[in-house]
Design an enzyme around this catalytic site. Structure first.
Site, PDB file in Angstrom:
ATOM      1  N   HIS A  82       0.845  -1.204   0.000  1.00 63.11           N
ATOM      2  CA  HIS A  82       0.000   0.000   0.000  1.00 63.11           C
ATOM      3  C   HIS A  82       0.884   1.259   0.000  1.00 63.11           C
ATOM      4  O   HIS A  82       0.692   2.175  -0.799  1.00 63.11           O
ATOM      5  CB  HIS A  82      -0.894  -0.034   1.239  1.00 63.11           C
ATOM      6  CG  HIS A  82      -1.762   1.159   1.414  1.00 63.11           C
ATOM      7  ND1 HIS A  82      -3.104   1.146   1.127  1.00 63.11           N
ATOM      8  CD2 HIS A  82      -1.483   2.413   1.847  1.00 63.11           C
ATOM      9  CE1 HIS A  82      -3.612   2.357   1.375  1.00 63.11           C
ATOM     10  NE2 HIS A  82      -2.637   3.143   1.824  1.00 63.11           N
ATOM     11  N   GLU A  83       1.863   1.269   0.894  1.00 66.33           N
ATOM     12  CA  GLU A  83       2.771   2.431   0.978  1.00 66.33           C
ATOM     13  C   GLU A  83       3.563   2.609  -0.310  1.00 66.33           C
ATOM     14  O   GLU A  83       3.827   3.732  -0.734  1.00 66.33           O
ATOM     15  CB  GLU A  83       3.728   2.291   2.164  1.00 66.33           C
ATOM     16  CG  GLU A  83       3.064   2.289   3.528  1.00 66.33           C
ATOM     17  CD  GLU A  83       2.154   3.470   3.751  1.00 66.33           C
ATOM     18  OE1 GLU A  83       2.421   4.563   3.222  1.00 66.33           O
ATOM     19  OE2 GLU A  83       1.131   3.292   4.440  1.00 66.33           O
ATOM     20  N   HIS A  86       1.658   4.676  -2.716  1.00 69.85           N
ATOM     21  CA  HIS A  86       1.814   6.114  -2.462  1.00 69.85           C
ATOM     22  C   HIS A  86       3.183   6.600  -2.944  1.00 69.85           C
ATOM     23  O   HIS A  86       3.311   7.638  -3.592  1.00 69.85           O
ATOM     24  CB  HIS A  86       1.737   6.409  -0.967  1.00 69.85           C
ATOM     25  CG  HIS A  86       0.371   6.288  -0.381  1.00 69.85           C
ATOM     26  ND1 HIS A  86      -0.709   6.984  -0.861  1.00 69.85           N
ATOM     27  CD2 HIS A  86      -0.093   5.562   0.674  1.00 69.85           C
ATOM     28  CE1 HIS A  86      -1.780   6.689  -0.121  1.00 69.85           C
ATOM     29  NE2 HIS A  86      -1.425   5.822   0.815  1.00 69.85           N
ATOM     30  N   ASP A 178      -6.681   8.127   3.655  1.00 74.04           N
ATOM     31  CA  ASP A 178      -6.382   8.490   2.260  1.00 74.04           C
ATOM     32  C   ASP A 178      -7.598   9.111   1.571  1.00 74.04           C
ATOM     33  O   ASP A 178      -7.477  10.076   0.815  1.00 74.04           O
ATOM     34  CB  ASP A 178      -5.954   7.248   1.473  1.00 74.04           C
ATOM     35  CG  ASP A 178      -4.586   6.734   1.940  1.00 74.04           C
ATOM     36  OD1 ASP A 178      -3.788   7.547   2.424  1.00 74.04           O
ATOM     37  OD2 ASP A 178      -4.354   5.527   1.810  1.00 74.04           O
TER      38      ASP A 178
HETATM   39 ZN   LIG Z   1      -2.576   5.157   2.408  1.00 72.74          ZN
END
Ligand SMILES: [Zn+2]
Length: 386
Positions: A82-83, A86, A178
């Protein structure tokens, strides 16, 4: 990053906090460096070990420990992916990446700078849930393709479910999630006001927290949720609420900082001739006035500092001349009357409680009392310095 007046580290812009459980993270990079992944430095927070221990205890018996470990590692990998979503987006869109930190039930990616446009803000914040969704789909497809109900299948199902949860949860539209950053970007795009976007998304976060906590309480009462599950959800809700509240507070501070302007805070100087008594000056100019001493041509050559004026007792005012209190104009630091926002704070950094001569070109237009800035309730201890 060195801190200066009006600077801080907990700007929710410039960082995506991503959680299974979202909570307020400070940007101290405490943790074990795990090396680099795709060029991004990755750290493991010590709080992550707390999670590992907790899950082990929850699983309880020797045979289940292995599954506990798999669960924790699966979660760790899911958050990392997930990171990375980003981080990759941030690097591609030019906002840079300082690093990724994985910690207790979540993680965060620190950007090097704030998003310059709503579109970038939205893209970077949605890239995380997007990556999680992609992982969930791939893992789910893999599990479906495998013929039996073996260990690998169970692993893939676990990965699919945790990533789907991470994607959906983080996409909820309230800061600090988010989805809240995306909402922030949307309001920013529509209104052109970055701070309003942050404020609205922060309020949405608080509302979200109340809804989540209410839902947990209802499920607990209806016996659909265990006490542990409810307690866990309350912690999640609390952290979202706190994060939302912080976002609202910081947005308000930022807005006030932006309105800060020297010319609005400038106090006019009431000029009196040399030799005037303090009492006479006060009779002419009033109690709150800033007194200056002018020569016979009307040119200002000295100004009474705020602190000096207060030192003369009322019964001595008739006998003390204003000149005795005044300080030469040339001895004052000066600030430009057109300064605004962050520049005002920078200008008074050397002496945050002193008096400053306000100038417009060659002219002295008044006095800025740095202590007046405090009355504006601007954030004296924050502001992203990037
Ligand atoms: Zn996030």
């Amino acid at each position: 990053m060195p801190k200066r007046l009006g600077e801080g580290s907990d700007n929710p812009d410039g960082r995506t906090i991503t959680r299974v459980v979202e909570h307020e993270a400070d940007s101290r990079r405490a943790g074990i460096p795990l090396g680099r992944l795709l060029g991004f430095p990755v750290h493991l927070s010590l709080s992550w070990l707390v999670l590992a221990v907790l899950v082990t205890i929850l699983y309880g018996e020797p045979g289940a420990y292995a599954w506990g470990a798999v669960f924790v590692l699966g979660l760790l990998v899911s958050v990392l992916l997930h990171e990375l979503g980003h981080a990759v987006a941030s690097r591609r869109l030019g906002t840079g990446v300082k690093g990724i930190t994985l910690e207790f039930l979540g993680g965060y990616t620190e950007m090097e700078r704030d998003a310059p446009r709503p579109r970038v803000e939205a893209a970077v914040s949605l890239a995380g849930p997007g990556a999680s969704l992609l992982v969930a789909l791939v893992a789910g497809a893999g599990a479906a393709a495998l013929p039996d109900d073996g260990t690998v299948t169970r692993l893939l199902v676990h990965l699919a479910v945790s990533n789907a949860i991470i994607a959906v949860f983080n996409a909820l539209p309230g800061l600090p999630l988010d989805g809240g950053r995306a909402l922030h970007a949307l309001v920013w795009a529509v209104t052109g006001d970055r701070h309003r976007g942050q404020r609205i998304a922060g309020v949405a976060g608080i509302v979200l927290a109340v809804v989540v906590a209410g839902a947990a309480a209802w499920l607990l009462v209806a016996d659909h949720l265990s006490l542990v599950g409810a307690g866990f959800t309350f912690v999640v809700a609390g952290s979202i609420g706190l994060g939302g509240g912080t976002a609202v507070r910081l947005a308000a501070q930022d807005a006030r900082l932006r309105r800060l302007a020297v010319d609005r805070l400038t106090r006019p100087i009431f000029g009196v001739p040399s030799g005037t008594s303090v009492a006479e000056a006060h009779r002419r100019g009033g109690e709150g006035a800033v007194f200056g001493v002018v020569d016979p041509d009307g040119r200002l050559w000295a100004v009474v500092p705020e602190a000096e004026d207060a030192t003369v007792p009322v019964d001595r005012r008739e006998s003390v001349e204003i000149d005795a209190l005044a300080r030469l104009v040339g001895d004052y630091p000066s600030v430009d009357s057109h300064l605004t926002g962050d520049d005002v704070l920078k200008a008074v950094e050397a002496d945050p409680v002193g008096d400053y001569l306000v100038t417009a070109g060659e002219d002295v237009v008044g006095i800025l009392r740095a202590s007046d800035i405090e009355g504006e309730r601007v954030p004296l201890t924050r502001r992203s310095g990037t």
